[in-house]
Design a protein around this motif. Structure first.
Motif, PDB file in Angstrom:
ATOM      1  N   UNK A  58       0.805  -1.236  -0.068  1.00  0.00           N
ATOM      2  CA  UNK A  58      -0.185  -0.055   0.138  1.00  0.00           C
ATOM      3  C   UNK A  58       0.752   1.285  -0.165  1.00  0.00           C
ATOM      4  N   UNK A  59       0.609   2.191  -0.808  1.00  0.00           N
ATOM      5  CA  UNK A  59       1.300   3.406  -0.806  1.00  0.00           C
ATOM      6  C   UNK A  59       1.138   4.246   0.407  1.00  0.00           C
ATOM      7  N   UNK A  60       2.062   4.659   0.723  1.00  0.00           N
ATOM      8  CA  UNK A  60       2.111   5.654   2.196  1.00  0.00           C
ATOM      9  C   UNK A  60       1.076   6.634   2.428  1.00  0.00           C
ATOM     10  N   UNK A  61       0.736   7.355   1.269  1.00  0.00           N
ATOM     11  CA  UNK A  61      -0.303   8.345   1.306  1.00  0.00           C
ATOM     12  C   UNK A  61      -1.631   7.522   1.491  1.00  0.00           C
ATOM     13  N   UNK A  62      -1.898   6.508   0.976  1.00  0.00           N
ATOM     14  CA  UNK A  62      -3.138   5.835   1.016  1.00  0.00           C
ATOM     15  C   UNK A  62      -3.356   5.327   2.662  1.00  0.00           C
ATOM     16  N   UNK A  63      -2.026   4.911   3.168  1.00  0.00           N
ATOM     17  CA  UNK A  63      -2.092   4.443   4.541  1.00  0.00           C
ATOM     18  C   UNK A  63      -2.510   5.647   5.381  1.00  0.00           C
ATOM     19  N   UNK A  64      -1.668   6.997   5.272  1.00  0.00           N
ATOM     20  CA  UNK A  64      -2.046   8.161   6.019  1.00  0.00           C
ATOM     21  C   UNK A  64      -3.624   8.451   5.955  1.00  0.00           C
ATOM     22  N   UNK A  65      -3.740   8.615   4.599  1.00  0.00           N
ATOM     23  CA  UNK A  65      -5.547   8.706   4.563  1.00  0.00           C
ATOM     24  C   UNK A  65      -6.302   7.867   5.329  1.00  0.00           C
ATOM     25  N   UNK A  66      -5.821   6.352   5.325  1.00  0.00           N
ATOM     26  CA  UNK A  66      -6.833   5.625   6.011  1.00  0.00           C
ATOM     27  C   UNK A  66      -6.838   5.828   7.503  1.00  0.00           C
ATOM     28  N   UNK A  67      -5.732   5.972   7.929  1.00  0.00           N
ATOM     29  CA  UNK A  67      -5.640   6.373   9.449  1.00  0.00           C
ATOM     30  C   UNK A  67      -6.583   7.682   9.827  1.00  0.00           C
ATOM     31  N   UNK A  68      -6.159   8.705   8.961  1.00  0.00           N
ATOM     32  CA  UNK A  68      -6.903   9.909   9.117  1.00  0.00           C
ATOM     33  C   UNK A  68      -8.219   9.804   8.886  1.00  0.00           C
ATOM     34  N   UNK A  69      -8.917   9.110   8.120  1.00  0.00           N
ATOM     35  CA  UNK A  69     -10.191   8.780   7.977  1.00  0.00           C
ATOM     36  C   UNK A  69     -10.752   7.908   9.239  1.00  0.00           C
ATOM     37  N   UNK A  70     -10.012   7.141   9.588  1.00  0.00           N
ATOM     38  CA  UNK A  70     -10.855   6.203  10.625  1.00  0.00           C
ATOM     39  C   UNK A  70     -10.818   7.295  11.862  1.00  0.00           C
ATOM     40  N   UNK A  71      -9.865   8.053  12.306  1.00  0.00           N
ATOM     41  CA  UNK A  71      -9.889   9.106  13.287  1.00  0.00           C
ATOM     42  C   UNK A  71     -10.936   9.962  13.010  1.00  0.00           C
ATOM     43  N   UNK A  72     -11.007  10.366  11.828  1.00  0.00           N
ATOM     44  CA  UNK A  72     -12.103  11.390  12.046  1.00  0.00           C
ATOM     45  C   UNK A  72     -13.617  10.727  12.191  1.00  0.00           C
ATOM     46  N   UNK A  73     -13.854   9.716  11.632  1.00  0.00           N
ATOM     47  CA  UNK A  73     -14.794   8.767  11.562  1.00  0.00           C
ATOM     48  C   UNK A  73     -15.308   8.387  13.156  1.00  0.00           C
ATOM     49  N   UNK A  74     -14.089   8.416  13.953  1.00  0.00           N
ATOM     50  CA  UNK A  74     -14.450   7.934  15.442  1.00  0.00           C
ATOM     51  C   UNK A  74     -14.628   9.113  16.058  1.00  0.00           C
ATOM     52  N   UNK A  75     -14.156  10.251  15.757  1.00  0.00           N
ATOM     53  CA  UNK A  75     -14.563  11.742  16.443  1.00  0.00           C
ATOM     54  C   UNK A  75     -15.728  11.919  16.275  1.00  0.00           C
ATOM     55  N   UNK A  76     -16.104  11.706  14.993  1.00  0.00           N
ATOM     56  CA  UNK A  76     -17.524  12.576  14.637  1.00  0.00           C
ATOM     57  C   UNK A  76     -18.713  11.321  15.495  1.00  0.00           C
ATOM     58  N   UNK A  77     -18.528   9.941  15.425  1.00  0.00           N
ATOM     59  CA  UNK A  77     -19.316   9.269  16.337  1.00  0.00           C
ATOM     60  C   UNK A  77     -19.403   9.425  17.513  1.00  0.00           C
ATOM     61  N   UNK A  78     -18.152   9.663  18.113  1.00  0.00           N
ATOM     62  CA  UNK A  78     -18.166   9.820  19.720  1.00  0.00           C
ATOM     63  C   UNK A  78     -18.958  11.379  19.969  1.00  0.00           C
TER      64      UNK A  78
END
Length: 87
Positions: free
Chosen positions: A1-21
Motif C-alpha cells: 500500500x502506498x504511504x499516502x493511502x495509509x495516511x489517509x486511511x488512518x486519518x479517515x478512521x480517526x475522523x470517523x471515530x471523532x464524529x461518532x463520539x
C-alpha cells in the motif's frame, strides 16, 4: 500500500471515530467537556483528510472530492482509499 493511502486511511478512521463520539455524546449524556475537546479535534482531522487528499499525487478524483464532504467525508474517503489500494 502506498504511504499516502495509509495516511489517509488512518486519518479517515480517526475522523470517523471523532464524529461518532460527538454524535453519541450529543444523543446521550451531552457532556460539554467532550464537545469542547472533540469538536476542534474533529475539525482538525477533517481538514487533515481534505488537505492530504487534495495534495496527494495519484489519487482518483472521486477520492479527492469525497474527502471534502462534511460528516460523511471520513467514511467515504476510507472506502475509496481501500478501493484504490486494491487496484
Amino acid at each position: 500500500m502506498r504511504p499516502v493511502l495509509r495516511v489517509l486511511e488512518v486519518l479517515s478512521v480517526l475522523e470517523l471515530a471523532s464524529i461518532l463520539i460527538l454524535l453519541v455524546n450529543l444523543a446521550t449524556v451531552h457532556v460539554d467537556g467532550v464537545a469542547s475537546v472533540l469538536g476542534p479535534v474533529h475539525g482538525a482531522l477533517f481538514l487533515a483528510v481534505a488537505v492530504t487528499a487534495l495534495l496527494a499525487r495519484g489519487l482518483l478524483a472521486r477520492t479527492r472530492w469525497m474527502a471534502l464532504i462534511p460528516v460523511a467525508g471520513g467514511i467515504l474517503t476510507l472506502i475509496n482509499v481501500r478501493r484504490e489500494a486494491r487496484r
